[in-house]
Design a protein around this motif. Sequence first.
Motif, short mmCIF file in Angstrom:
data_model
loop_
_atom_site.label_atom_id
_atom_site.label_comp_id
_atom_site.label_asym_id
_atom_site.label_seq_id
_atom_site.Cartn_x
_atom_site.Cartn_y
_atom_site.Cartn_z
N ALA A 81 0.87 -1.32 -0.03
CA ALA A 81 0.10 -0.13 0.00
C ALA A 81 0.81 1.39 -0.11
O ALA A 81 0.57 2.37 -0.66
CB ALA A 81 -0.86 0.11 1.03
N LEU A 82 1.80 1.33 0.89
CA LEU A 82 3.02 2.35 0.90
C LEU A 82 3.45 2.70 -0.47
O LEU A 82 3.57 3.70 -1.12
CB LEU A 82 4.06 2.17 2.06
CG LEU A 82 5.09 3.15 1.92
CD1 LEU A 82 4.55 4.53 2.16
CD2 LEU A 82 6.11 3.02 2.92
N ASN A 83 3.88 1.32 -0.99
CA ASN A 83 4.67 1.59 -2.42
C ASN A 83 3.68 2.24 -3.41
O ASN A 83 4.11 3.15 -4.02
CB ASN A 83 5.12 0.32 -2.91
CG ASN A 83 5.91 0.28 -4.44
OD1 ASN A 83 6.95 1.01 -4.33
ND2 ASN A 83 5.43 -0.39 -5.30
N GLU A 84 2.39 1.88 -3.42
CA GLU A 84 1.35 2.24 -4.40
C GLU A 84 1.03 3.89 -4.07
O GLU A 84 1.14 4.62 -5.17
CB GLU A 84 -0.05 1.63 -4.36
CG GLU A 84 0.18 0.05 -4.84
CD GLU A 84 -1.21 -0.50 -4.60
OE1 GLU A 84 -1.98 0.02 -4.02
OE2 GLU A 84 -1.50 -1.64 -5.00
N LYS A 85 1.05 4.24 -3.07
CA LYS A 85 0.81 5.53 -2.51
C LYS A 85 1.99 6.54 -2.87
O LYS A 85 1.93 7.63 -3.60
CB LYS A 85 0.44 5.76 -0.98
CG LYS A 85 0.26 7.15 -0.59
CD LYS A 85 -0.19 7.22 0.77
CE LYS A 85 0.75 6.90 1.96
NZ LYS A 85 0.07 7.14 3.20
N LEU A 86 3.38 6.05 -2.66
CA LEU A 86 4.44 6.71 -2.99
C LEU A 86 4.42 6.96 -4.68
O LEU A 86 4.66 8.08 -5.07
CB LEU A 86 5.75 5.96 -2.60
CG LEU A 86 6.13 5.93 -1.12
CD1 LEU A 86 7.17 5.04 -0.92
CD2 LEU A 86 6.34 7.44 -0.49
N ALA A 88 1.83 6.99 -6.70
CA ALA A 88 0.69 7.81 -7.06
C ALA A 88 1.01 9.21 -6.72
O ALA A 88 0.51 10.27 -7.25
CB ALA A 88 -0.53 7.17 -6.30
N ARG A 89 1.79 9.38 -5.57
CA ARG A 89 2.15 10.96 -5.06
C ARG A 89 3.29 11.61 -5.65
O ARG A 89 3.38 12.64 -5.37
CB ARG A 89 2.30 10.89 -3.67
CG ARG A 89 0.99 10.48 -2.62
CD ARG A 89 0.00 11.32 -2.50
NE ARG A 89 -1.02 11.08 -1.64
CZ ARG A 89 -1.12 10.80 -0.25
NH1 ARG A 89 -0.14 11.61 0.27
NH2 ARG A 89 -2.34 10.52 0.08
N TRP A 109 0.36 17.44 -4.55
CA TRP A 109 0.12 16.64 -3.30
C TRP A 109 -1.34 16.67 -2.77
O TRP A 109 -2.05 15.74 -2.38
CB TRP A 109 1.18 16.81 -2.27
CG TRP A 109 2.39 16.12 -2.45
CD1 TRP A 109 2.68 15.18 -3.48
CD2 TRP A 109 3.89 16.50 -2.00
NE1 TRP A 109 3.91 14.89 -3.54
CE2 TRP A 109 4.79 15.63 -2.67
CE3 TRP A 109 4.47 17.49 -1.37
CZ2 TRP A 109 6.10 15.67 -2.51
CZ3 TRP A 109 5.61 17.49 -1.03
CH2 TRP A 109 6.42 16.67 -1.52
N LYS A 113 -4.28 13.85 -2.72
CA LYS A 113 -4.90 13.58 -1.58
C LYS A 113 -6.42 13.45 -1.61
O LYS A 113 -7.03 12.79 -1.37
CB LYS A 113 -4.48 14.41 -0.23
CG LYS A 113 -3.06 13.96 -0.03
CD LYS A 113 -2.55 14.88 1.28
CE LYS A 113 -1.16 14.90 1.72
NZ LYS A 113 -0.80 15.67 2.75
N ALA A 116 -7.63 10.69 -3.79
CA ALA A 116 -7.42 9.66 -3.16
C ALA A 116 -8.79 9.18 -2.25
O ALA A 116 -9.09 8.06 -2.13
CB ALA A 116 -6.29 9.50 -2.48
#
Length: 219
Positions: A81-86, A88-89, A109, A113, A116
């Motif tokens: 989940a962190l990898n996907e967020k990084l 995407a951001r 950002w 947010k 998301a």
Amino acid sequence: MQTVRTMVRPGGCAWHGVQTHETLTPFLVEETAEFIDAVERGLPADEVRSELGDVLYQVLFHAAIAERDGEGYDLAGVAEALNEKLIARHPHVFGDRGEMTVDELHAEWERLKEDAAGEERGSRGPLDGIPAGMPTLARAAKVVERLKRARLVDPSAGESHPDDPLATAIGPDERRMAENGIGDAMLALVVRANAAGVDPDRALRLAVDRFTARVTHGE
């Protein structure tokens, strides 16, 4: 991860077995503080590495508890989940947005947010997402930074709102103060609070609340 998982599961360590996310919270705070202290004191790399390992241990511990108690995620899920967020951001790194300035990144950002969270563009307030439980001084700094990004205050100018306390709290002389000088001034306020029988932490919390109410009311 396997080492921590073994300690947490039945038949492992009795102390680990009874811990919860709530009971571990103080340890996460403490280990984070020790890592920060090691960095700020300029300790040798081996000691900094050791303190960072203690922070990682807390992450592994929470992940193992979630896995053990069937909360629906484990360390792999957290990392994914962190990898996907990084990614995407950071469309300027992993996408086709191209190079962006720091100011452009801050605005991007916030938009990401909102997307998301399924919110309308521009619907997020400047102070949304700041944890109420942050240490008071850190929260005060975060509030000022967020309001600065939203162009509601301008700390560097020492004025932002007609009744903005920053206008008097940050004068020309204080703007030229180095880190040591600002630290000494803050410590002097703590000493003054002690002499007056005032809780400086509470005083700052209340001041931040008054400040944000004054600034955002006229937003």
